[in-house]
Write a protein that holds these residues in place. Structure first.
Motif, PDB file in Angstrom:
ATOM      1  N   HIS B  71       0.931  -1.249  -0.203  1.00  0.00           N
ATOM      2  CA  HIS B  71       0.126   0.091  -0.023  1.00  0.00           C
ATOM      3  C   HIS B  71       0.831   1.135   0.066  1.00  0.00           C
ATOM      4  O   HIS B  71       0.297   2.273  -0.626  1.00  0.00           O
ATOM      5  N   ASP B  72       1.867   1.233   0.593  1.00  0.00           N
ATOM      6  CA  ASP B  72       2.919   2.487   0.868  1.00  0.00           C
ATOM      7  C   ASP B  72       3.448   2.694  -0.726  1.00  0.00           C
ATOM      8  O   ASP B  72       3.530   4.034  -0.987  1.00  0.00           O
ATOM      9  N   VAL B  75       0.177   4.207  -2.779  1.00  0.00           N
ATOM     10  CA  VAL B  75      -0.365   5.435  -2.236  1.00  0.00           C
ATOM     11  C   VAL B  75       0.636   6.464  -3.161  1.00  0.00           C
ATOM     12  O   VAL B  75       0.222   7.301  -3.737  1.00  0.00           O
ATOM     13  N   VAL B 180       8.196   3.774   2.787  1.00  0.00           N
ATOM     14  CA  VAL B 180       7.322   2.510   2.790  1.00  0.00           C
ATOM     15  C   VAL B 180       7.876   1.765   4.008  1.00  0.00           C
ATOM     16  O   VAL B 180       8.902   1.137   4.218  1.00  0.00           O
TER      17      VAL B 180
END
Lengths: 264, 317
Positions: B71-72, B75, B180
Motif C-alpha cells: 500500500h505504501d 499510495v 515504505v
C-alpha cells in the motif's frame, strides 16, 4: 503503551421498517456496539493482558449521549476509559463520512498520542470501511486494513499482521509502529462482560468533549458529500416461493430438488 | 476531463475487478466526454498493460515497481500519476487491497472519497449510490467537488471487452523508500484442506439463523440425506463452529455447485459474491425481505427449525 480503539454505536434495522426522510424511523431501530469494533476492543484488551508493560486502552466515540450505554459495554469488557465527542455542530452535520470522522478522531488521537490505534474494518450501518486508513494518513501513522491476526513486537516497533484477502488467502505483512490497524471479525473471541466488569464500567472515566474542546471548528467537519435520498431497493427477485405449512413447503421443495438430480 | 481507474492484480493474475473498473470508466467517460486512463502498478506490467487495453480506454499507464501489492508504494504511485493526469474521477476497487490504499490516496490528494459504490450518475454533477444497513436500504450521495475518488463494488458492472490499441506507456515514479513502512512477507492459504466445498455438487449452507452450535447437527443430517456437503457463511466461521475451509463468500471460497441450499443466511453482499454462480439457489429464511431471496430460484419463508426437519423426513433419512 497506549492503545486507542474507535467504538461506534450502530443502528440495527428491523426486518420490516419505514423510511423517514433520510433516515429510518426510530421505531424500527435498535442500537448496538458495532460488531467489528467489538473485536477491536477485545484485541486491545488481550494485548493489554499479555503485555509486560503498562498498557492503557482508551476508547473514542463520535456520538450523542445515548451512545454511552454502548461505550460502557466496551468499558465493561476491559477498556480503561472513554472519550466521547459530540456537540450541536456534529448533531446538525449531514453525512459523517470517513474524512469527517477521521478528522474528529485525529484530533483526539493527537492529544492522546497512542502507540497503536485499532478500529473495526467497517461499521455495520454505513459500511464505508475507510475511516481507519483515512485516519492513519492524517496522523502520519503506518496502517494495515482488514487484519485478522496480530503479533506485536514492541522492541522492534513492528506489528506482524495477517490481512484477510478475498478467496481464502491471507497476506502476511510487517507494519512499523505507530500504526492504525482495522480489525476484522474472527480475529479473537470477544468476551462477555462480567458482572464485575459491568459494575466497574459505571465508575470508569467517560470524558465528553465538544468539537472546540478537541481543537476543531465547524469548518473542519464540513463535507462535500451530501446524502440526497434513502429508499428501499426494489427487489429483483423472481424466486418461486413455496407457501403453506413447513411440511407442505418442504414437500414441494423436495420435488424440485429431486428433479434437479439431488439425492437420486 | 479525465477518468483514471486503478487495476488490481495478485500473484501474477489481473483480478476481474480491474476490467469491471474499465467498464465504469468507459461509461462515465462517454457520459462526460472525458478521456479514460487506467494504470497498473507492479507485477508483470507489460502483460497486464496489454490485457487492460480494452474498448473505451484511451491510455494505459504501467508502473514497473515491485511485484505484489504494497500500500505504501500504491499510495505514492497512484498519487503521482493522479498529479500528472489530474483526473476528475479516480476509480479504485472496493476490495480488501483497494480499501488498504484508496482512503490514503484520497486523503493525500485532498479529494472526497465514497466507498463501495454500486451506481454512478453524472447527469447533474456526480451522484453515487451506496447501500446502508446491510443492504436493507439504498442511498444516493451528491459529491459536490471538482475531483473525487470512488471505490467501486466488484461484480456490479460487466468486464470491459474487446481489444483496443490505446497507448501503453510506462509511467516513471519516484518512490520514497523511507516512506515504505510496511513489508509484505508472504501469503498463506487458510483451512485444513479436509473438505473441498468448491468441488461439491450440492451444498447445504448455513448462516447466523442456525442460532446455536448444536443446531449444526440439523445441517449435517440434511446434508447426509441429500448426499451434500455442509458450508457456511462468515459468522459461523468467526464463532469457530466450523473450519475456515467451509466458508463461502468474498473472503472464503467462491463456489459453483449445481444446487446451493442457503439456510438461515440473509445474503449479505460478501456472501453472495461467493455463491451467486450456483445453478440453482434455494433459500430458507424467516425474513421475506432478506437479500438472499433476490438471487434465489426457490424459497421458503418459514422457520428453518420446522422446514429442515420436514426436508430430512422427505428424503427419508
Amino acid at each position: 503503551m497506549k492503545i486507542l480503539v474507535t467504538v461506534k454505536q450502530v443502528a440495527v434495522v428491523d426486518d420490516e421498517f419505514e423510511i423517514d426522510g433520510l433516515g429510518i424511523d426510530d421505531r424500527y431501530i435498535t442500537h448496538d456496539l458495532n460488531e467489528w469494533d467489538e473485536y477491536a476492543v477485545e484485541e486491545a484488551v488481550q494485548l493489554q493482558e499479555a503485555a509486560d508493560e503498562d498498557v492503557e486502552v482508551v476508547t473514542v466515540t463520535i456520538g450523542p449521549e445515548d451512545t454511552e450505554e454502548t461505550i460502557r459495554q466496551a468499558l465493561a469488557k476491559g477498556a480503561d476509559r472513554a472519550v466521547r465527542v459530540w456537540d450541536d455542530t456534529l448533531a446538525e452535520a449531514g453525512l459523517l463520512d470517513p474524512t469527517t470522522k477521521a478528522r474528529v478522531v485525529e484530533a483526539v488521537a493527537s492529544e492522546e498520542d497512542p502507540d497503536l490505534v485499532l478500529t473495526g474494518v467497517q461499521s455495520a450501518d454505513d459500511g464505508f470501511g475507510a475511516t481507519g486508513v483515512t485516519l492513519a494518513e492524517r496522523l502520519g501513522f503506518e496502517w494495515a486494513a482488514v487484519v485478522n491476526d496480530l503479533e506485536l513486537d514492541r522492541e522492534a516497533g513492528v506489528a506482524s499482521v495477517h490481512r484477510e484477502l478475498e478467496g481464502s488467502i491471507e497476506e502476511l505483512t510487517d507494519v512499523q509502529l505507530p500504526a492504525v490497524l482495522t480489525i476484522q471479525t474472527g480475529i479473537n473471541e470477544p468476551r462477555y462482560a462480567s458482572l464485575r466488569g459491568i459494575r466497574q464500567a459505571q465508575t470508569k472515566e467517560l470524558d465528553v468533549r465538544s468539537l472546540e474542546d478537541v481543537g476543531l471548528s465547524p469548518a473542519d467537519i464540513e463535507s462535500p458529500l451530501e446524502q440526497t435520498s434513502l429508499y428501499e431497493p426494489t427487489s429483483e427477485s423472481d424466486a418461486t416461493v413455496f407457501e403453506g405449512s413447513a411440511e407442505e413447503a418442504a414437500a414441494e421443495l423436495a420435488e424440485v430438488l429431486r428433479d434437479a438430480g439431488v439425492a437420486n | 476531463m479525465t477518468i483514471l481507474s486503478v487495476a488490481e492484480h495478485r500473484r501474477g493474475e489481473l483480478r476481474p475487478v480491474s476490467l469491471e473498473l474499465l467498464s465504469v470508466g468507459h461509461l462515465v467517460a462517454d457520459e462526460t466526454d472525458s478521456e479514460h486512463h487506467t494504470v497498473v502498478v507492479g507485477g508483470d506490467v507489460e502483460a497486464f498493460g496489454e490485457k487492460l487495453d480494452r474498448e473505451g480506454v484511451d491510455a494505459v499507464h504501467t508502473v514497473d515497481y515491485g511485484e505484489e501489492f504494497n500500500h505504501d508504494v500504491y499510495v505514492q504511485a497512484v498519487s503521482q500519476l493522479a498529479d500528472a493526469v489530474d483526473p476528475s474521477l479516480l476509480l479504485m476497487p472496493n476490495t480488501v487491497n483497494g480499501l488498504d490504499y484508496a482512503p490514503a490516496v484520497a486523503g493525500r490528494l485532498d479529494r472526497p472519497l465514497v466507498t463501495d459504490v454500486v451506481d454512478i450518475d453524472y447527469e447533474e454533477g456526480l451522484t453515487v449510490t451506496r447501500e446502508l444497513y446491510g443492504s436493507k436500504a439504498e442511498t444516493t450521495i451528491d459529491v459536490n467537488a471538482e475531483a473525487a475518488a470512488l471505490t467501486v463494488r466488484p461484480g456490479e458492472w460487466p468486464a470491459a471487452e474487446g481489444v483496443n490499441g490505446a497507448s501503453v506507456e510506462p509511467f516513471a515514479v519516484d518512490i520514497d523508500e523511507s516512506a515504505v513502512r510496511s513489508t509484505v512477507t508472504g501469503f498463506e492459504e487458510v483451512g485444513s484442506g479436509d473438505v473441498d466445498i468448491g468441488d461439491a455438487d450440492v451444498l447445504v449452507s448455513v448462516g447466523r439463523g442456525i442460532g446455536e452450535e448444536e443446531n449444526l447437527d440439523l445441517a449435517f443430517e440434511l446434508a447426509d440425506a441429500l448426499d451434500a456437503t455442509v458450508s457456511a457463511s462468515r459468522p459461523l466461521i468467526d464463532n469457530g463452529w466450523l473450519e475456515k475451509d467451509r466458508q463461502v463468500g468474498q473472503s472464503g471460497k467462491v463456489v459453483t455447485p449445481d444446487v446451493y441450499i442457503a439456510i438461515g443466511i440473509s445474503g449479505a453482499v460478501q456472501h453472495v459474491a461467493g455463491m451467486k454462480g450456483a445453478d440453482t439457489i434455494v433459500a430458507i429464511n424467516t425474513d421475506p425481505n432478506a437479500p438472499i431471496f433476490d438471487i434465489a430460484d426457490y424459497g421458503i419463508v418459514d422457520d428453518l427449525f420446522d422446514v429442515v426437519p420436514a426436508l430430512i423426513e422427505e428424503f427419508g433419512s
